[in-house]
Design a protein around this motif. Structure first.
Motif, PDB file in Angstrom:
ATOM      1  N   LYS A  57      -7.096  -9.108   0.295  1.00 23.16           N
ATOM      2  CA  LYS A  57      -8.761  -8.397   0.371  1.00 23.16           C
ATOM      3  C   LYS A  57      -8.517  -7.040   0.722  1.00 23.16           C
ATOM      4  O   LYS A  57      -9.273  -6.278   0.089  1.00 23.16           O
ATOM      5  N   ALA A  58      -7.568  -6.584   1.465  1.00 23.90           N
ATOM      6  CA  ALA A  58      -7.481  -5.217   1.794  1.00 23.90           C
ATOM      7  C   ALA A  58      -7.119  -4.402   0.672  1.00 23.90           C
ATOM      8  O   ALA A  58      -7.478  -3.364   0.214  1.00 23.90           O
ATOM      9  N   LYS A  72     -10.002  -0.971  -5.910  1.00 19.89           N
ATOM     10  CA  LYS A  72     -11.574  -0.510  -6.212  1.00 19.89           C
ATOM     11  C   LYS A  72     -11.712   0.861  -5.859  1.00 19.89           C
ATOM     12  O   LYS A  72     -12.507   1.491  -6.575  1.00 19.89           O
ATOM     13  N   ARG A  73     -11.370   1.582  -4.853  1.00 23.50           N
ATOM     14  CA  ARG A  73     -11.532   2.810  -4.459  1.00 23.50           C
ATOM     15  C   ARG A  73     -10.900   3.780  -5.509  1.00 23.50           C
ATOM     16  O   ARG A  73     -11.491   4.936  -5.650  1.00 23.50           O
ATOM     17  N   GLY A 106      -9.350  -3.993  -2.110  1.00 21.84           N
ATOM     18  CA  GLY A 106     -10.438  -2.774  -1.779  1.00 21.84           C
ATOM     19  C   GLY A 106      -9.926  -1.398  -2.155  1.00 21.84           C
ATOM     20  O   GLY A 106     -10.631  -0.533  -2.448  1.00 21.84           O
ATOM     21  N   GLU A 131      -9.069 -13.083  -8.335  1.00 21.27           N
ATOM     22  CA  GLU A 131      -8.911 -11.635  -8.213  1.00 21.27           C
ATOM     23  C   GLU A 131      -9.452 -10.852  -9.431  1.00 21.27           C
ATOM     24  O   GLU A 131     -10.115  -9.865  -9.277  1.00 21.27           O
ATOM     25  N   THR A 172       0.806  -1.335  -0.020  1.00 24.56           N
ATOM     26  CA  THR A 172      -0.097  -0.122   0.150  1.00 24.56           C
ATOM     27  C   THR A 172       0.785   1.101   0.005  1.00 24.56           C
ATOM     28  O   THR A 172       0.517   2.334  -0.655  1.00 24.56           O
ATOM     29  N   GLU A 209     -13.178 -10.857  -9.476  1.00 26.14           N
ATOM     30  CA  GLU A 209     -13.641  -9.882  -8.359  1.00 26.14           C
ATOM     31  C   GLU A 209     -13.433  -8.461  -8.831  1.00 26.14           C
ATOM     32  O   GLU A 209     -14.699  -7.571  -8.311  1.00 26.14           O
ATOM     33  N   ILE A 210     -12.483  -7.790  -9.298  1.00 26.31           N
ATOM     34  CA  ILE A 210     -12.420  -6.392  -9.455  1.00 26.31           C
ATOM     35  C   ILE A 210     -12.201  -6.080 -10.916  1.00 26.31           C
ATOM     36  O   ILE A 210     -12.769  -4.837 -11.183  1.00 26.31           O
TER      37      ILE A 210
END
Lengths: 492, 326
Positions: free
Chosen positions: A178-179, A185-186, A182, A203, A149, A206-207
């Motif tokens: 998972k984090a 996506k944001r 997220g 993955e 991150t 999912e996104i």
């Protein structure tokens, strides 16, 4: 806003990594780039974010020609890239890592770093992404996902409109992934154009919104994820019927077991692995990077220690202290990193071949015998060279790898451990290496082949184990023919 | 296929071209220097001066034989001068009792110092620069305690006759010992598995380890070998100056490192040769000798030596390689 890549091409030496690929990234859209190892996915992203320079083709950013000279140049112009490898410096703070190459922007009048200003700027970016740690947290206390991150934040610090993620989740565990997803996506919700490379099908579904399939450096298809299934996608990635470049397999295996492994574990990298290797067998290991294959070979060769489990060689319990001891027990390893672990490139072919088993006459080296062995090996594994005295750095990658194979064989092993023997090697040399491996098995050598190339596992191996996060998720037995699709399923 | 062959040939030719100046630099430099000194001073090229140089170079060359092994294995030994001094002190202290046999003391002390270095470095994994910087200082301290700062004289005639006398044609004995040691070093480095292992460890430690070479053992042995050589150098040195002094060999490590490196053995390890170190040692010694004859001040000599060291590396380094310079 859009980011258009047209007919881009890049070659490294004689290997064409990306060949005539076109793709468009739209604002507010996540596009996944998928393909097998070596399909050119990472190279594509690196070409458009200034890390590599393209040989041909066009890139348009908001309809303007885009030609970044470096990674920083691209980021400043609004195109950020998050590296696959960890680029965090564990001895610096969070904020310093985010602004690692821009610390001069935070100098006060005395020319010293204004820590408050730096931390505030960093905290603001972290707040925007929405993370569960603070800029003041000691970096060593954060997990790999949080480090990733921070790298994302570094890219975002340039306020880009396009961001690329190269296998960002490869080394993360379930919760970290998972984090991380997220956060991605944001970013999409904020209207960013996003490109991701990942091996994890779940993955992608999912996104991602759409997907570009690549194979052998070429564009295969563009699809909306709503219109394809997982298996269709895998089909496109694999894309070929099994070729005939593999030598014929044996139709039966000798009964004799040369190696037996029981409940072998190493912390959380390898969990309860058990198997037997027969004389004359080629046993494959498949799995994603970090799934445990490297560790297994390392332990068998005495280069790493297991935390529990037992190994028998020829029905005798085998205490593997170090590589030297492993070799005395009949093992030989072809390491995964050819030029870092396999051979000393400045040394001659002869010296490399004999490194593992020097021939002596009393106290002295038996040079004539070493030359004889080198020449014999050069013939046996078909190394193309005018003389065994030539230094290895004069050889091509494929021929270098053959020298490593020759080095392994010069020790007369009973069990040969191969770690991706054809990685980065062209098709011609591949074929020759396959023939050598197959012939060795026919002569009775037990061979374990760890490979990222699924075709290789299917075409060459008598049986194949698939590893997933340190566990054996599947063993394809002798009478079972694996397909690439099912193998991928067991890997993910 | 034909094209492939042509390419191989081509690269071979290119390699030889690229090598030419780099590899021949020390010998070219040596020749140019000899001619220059010869013109400047007519005593320079003479039999007498040759034997003087031969006696002076012994310590440097014998130590160089040791350090070549260590540097080729990819590490460094700074404790040359101190080990040499301690071996000299051990010799001087035992000569009254043991006579000629006290050379054993020098060998044992040298080998022991090397063993300590090797264990701290290879087993303890302390970087060799730091490890030997430490032992250099400690050993010097021991030398100072043993000598109490006063030179220990050697008076045993038999001992001096053997280790600093002259034999046939007026060739000094020490030079004979030196030649024997050079020959042994050459055999060990070029003709034995140990020599090959040293190269392999220096050329690629990880590769060597995975090839089954006992890397730790090879590293320790390289230091024991080097220490033994420094011990012999100390023995011959104290025999030449008739005493062991507390300051013997101070700063000497720099001369030895310079000789090895000028001789074409890079600090990165893996490459190098006995012949190169011999050349390097002659470059350093003849440079001192010639500068002394010209009456150049020691301060200026120091400047020249330092320049030569950097220049030699600057010329011989292969800048095409992308490996890091440490």
């Amino acid at each position: 806003m859009n980011f258009t890549v047209k007919n881009i091409r890049k070659a490294f030496g004689s290997t064409v990594a990306v060949d005539d690929v076109s793709v468009t990234f739209q604002s507010g859209e996540i596009r996944a780039i998928v393909g097998e190892n070596g399909a050119g996915k990472s190279t594509l992203l690196k070409l458009v974010s200034g890390i590599h320079q393209r040989d041909a083709g066009e890139v348009y950013f908001d309809d303007q020609p885009f030609h970044p000279t470096s990674y920083v140049d691209a980021a400043m112009s609004g195109v950020a890239y998050v590296f696959q490898e960890t680029t965090i410096n564990p001895y610096l703070g969070v904020a310093e890592n985010i602004f690692i190459n821009r610390l001069r922007e935070f100098r006060n009048r005395l020319g010293l770093i204004d820590r408050k200003k730096l931390n505030n700027a960093a905290q603001k970016i972290l707040d925007d992404i929405g993370v569960d740690f603070k800029v003041t947290d000691p970096i060593q206390s954060l997990n790999l996902g949080q480090w990733k991150t921070i790298e994302v934040a570094r890219g975002l610090a340039y306020e880009p409109k396009v961001i690329f993620f190269d296998e960002s989740t490869a080394f993360l565990n379930y919760n970290e992934v998972k984090a991380f997803l997220g956060i991605v996506k944001r970013l999409k919700a904020n209207g960013m154009a996003i490109g991701i490379v990942t091996h994890h099908m779940n993955e992608i579904f999912e996104i991602a919104d759409c997907v570009t399939v690549m194979k052998d450096g070429k564009w295969v298809a563009d699809k909306n994820l709503s219109e394809v299934t997982e298996s269709e996608l895998q089909q496109m990635m694999v894309g070929r019927t099994l070729s005939t470049i593999y030598p014929e397999k044996a139709d039966s295996l000798p009964e004799t077991v040369v190696l037996k492994v029981e409940n072998l574990s190493q912390n959380n990298k390898l969990k309860n692995i058990s198997f037997e290797l027969h004389e004359g067998e080629i046993l494959g290991i498949g799995g994603l990077k970090g799934a445990g294959g490297d560790e297994l070979l390392g332990i068998l060769f005495g280069d790493e220690k297991e935390t529990s489990g037992k190994i028998w060689v020829d029905d005798k319990e085998y205490a593997h202290k170090n590589p030297n001891n492993a070799m005395k027990n009949g093992f030989s390893l072809l390491p995964g990193e050819r030029t870092l672990e396999g051979l000393i490139t400045s040394f001659s072919i002869k010296d490399n071949i004999n490194m593992g088993a020097m021939k002596t006459k009393g106290f002295l080296l038996d040079k004539s015998q070493e030359t004889e062995i080198a020449n014999k090996m050069i013939k046996e594994v078909t190394i193309k060279t005018p003389s065994c005295e030539m230094p290895c750095d004069s050889l091509s990658g494929g021929n270098m790898q053959k020298v490593v194979i020759a080095k392994c064989l010069a020790t007369n092993p009973k069990i040969l451990l191969l770690n991706n023997p054809t990685r980065g090697i062209d098709v011609g040399a591949r074929l020759e290496i396959y023939t050598v491996i197959s012939n060795l098995a026919k002569e009775g050598m037990g061979i374990i082949l760890l490979s990222e190339d699924l075709g290789e596992l299917i075409g060459l191996c008598n049986r194949t184990m698939i590893f997933r996060r340190g566990e054996m998720s599947k063993m394809y037995e002798f009478d079972e023919t694996p397909t690439e699709e099912s193998m991928i399923q067991y890997m993910l | 296929m034909g094209e492939n062959k042509a390419m191989n040939k081509n690269t071979l030719l290119n390699r030889m071209k690229g090598k030419a100046f780099r590899d021949y630099f020390p010998i070219i430099f040596l020749l140019v220097m000899c001619i220059a000194f010869g013109f400047m001073n007519d005593r320079f090229i003479s039999w007498r001066n040759f034997t003087v140089i031969l006696v002076q170079i012994v310590t440097l060359l014998v130590s160089g034989m040791g350090l070549t092994f260590v540097i080729m294995a990819g590490s460094i030994d700074l404790s040359v001068g101190s080990t040499l001094a301690l071996a000299a002190v051990a010799t001087a202290l035992t000569v009254p009792k043991w006579g000629v046999l006290s050379f054993v003391a020098a060998l044992l002390v040298g080998a022991f110092c090397g063993l300590v270095n090797g264990i701290i470095f290879a087993v303890g994994r302390v970087p060799s620069f730091i490890a030997t910087l430490g032992t250099m200082t400690v050993t010097r301290g021991i030398v100072l305690i043993l000598t109490e700062g006063v030179p220990i004289q050697i008076t045993d005639q038999k001992f001096l006759e053997v280790f600093s006398g002259k034999s046939l044609f007026g060739i000094p004995n020490t030079a004979v010992f030196m030649v024997i040691i050079i020959f042994i070093s050459w055999v060990v480095l070029e003709k034995t598995p140990f020599g090959k292992e040293i190269r392999a460890v220096g050329g690629g430690e990880r590769v060597a380890e995975l090839a089954g070479i006992k890397v730790t053992k090879v590293k320790v042995l390289s230091y024991v070998w080097a220490g033994t050589m420094f011990g012999i150098a100390g023995l011959l040195q104290c025999a030449r100056v008739l005493a062991a002094t507390a300051t013997l060999g101070e700063g000497f490590e720099m001369d030895v490192i310079t000789a090895v490196v000028v001789g074409g053995t890079p600090m990165s390890g893996g490459v190098g040769s006995i012949g190169g170190t011999i050349l390097g040692a002659f470059v350093i010694q003849i440079l001192s000798n010639g500068m002394n004859m010209m009456g150049l001040s020691p301060y200026l000599q120091s400047i020249v030596k330092g320049t030569i060291l950097v220049l030699a590396v600057f010329i011989s380094i292969d800048r095409k390689k992308k490996t890091q310079t440490k």
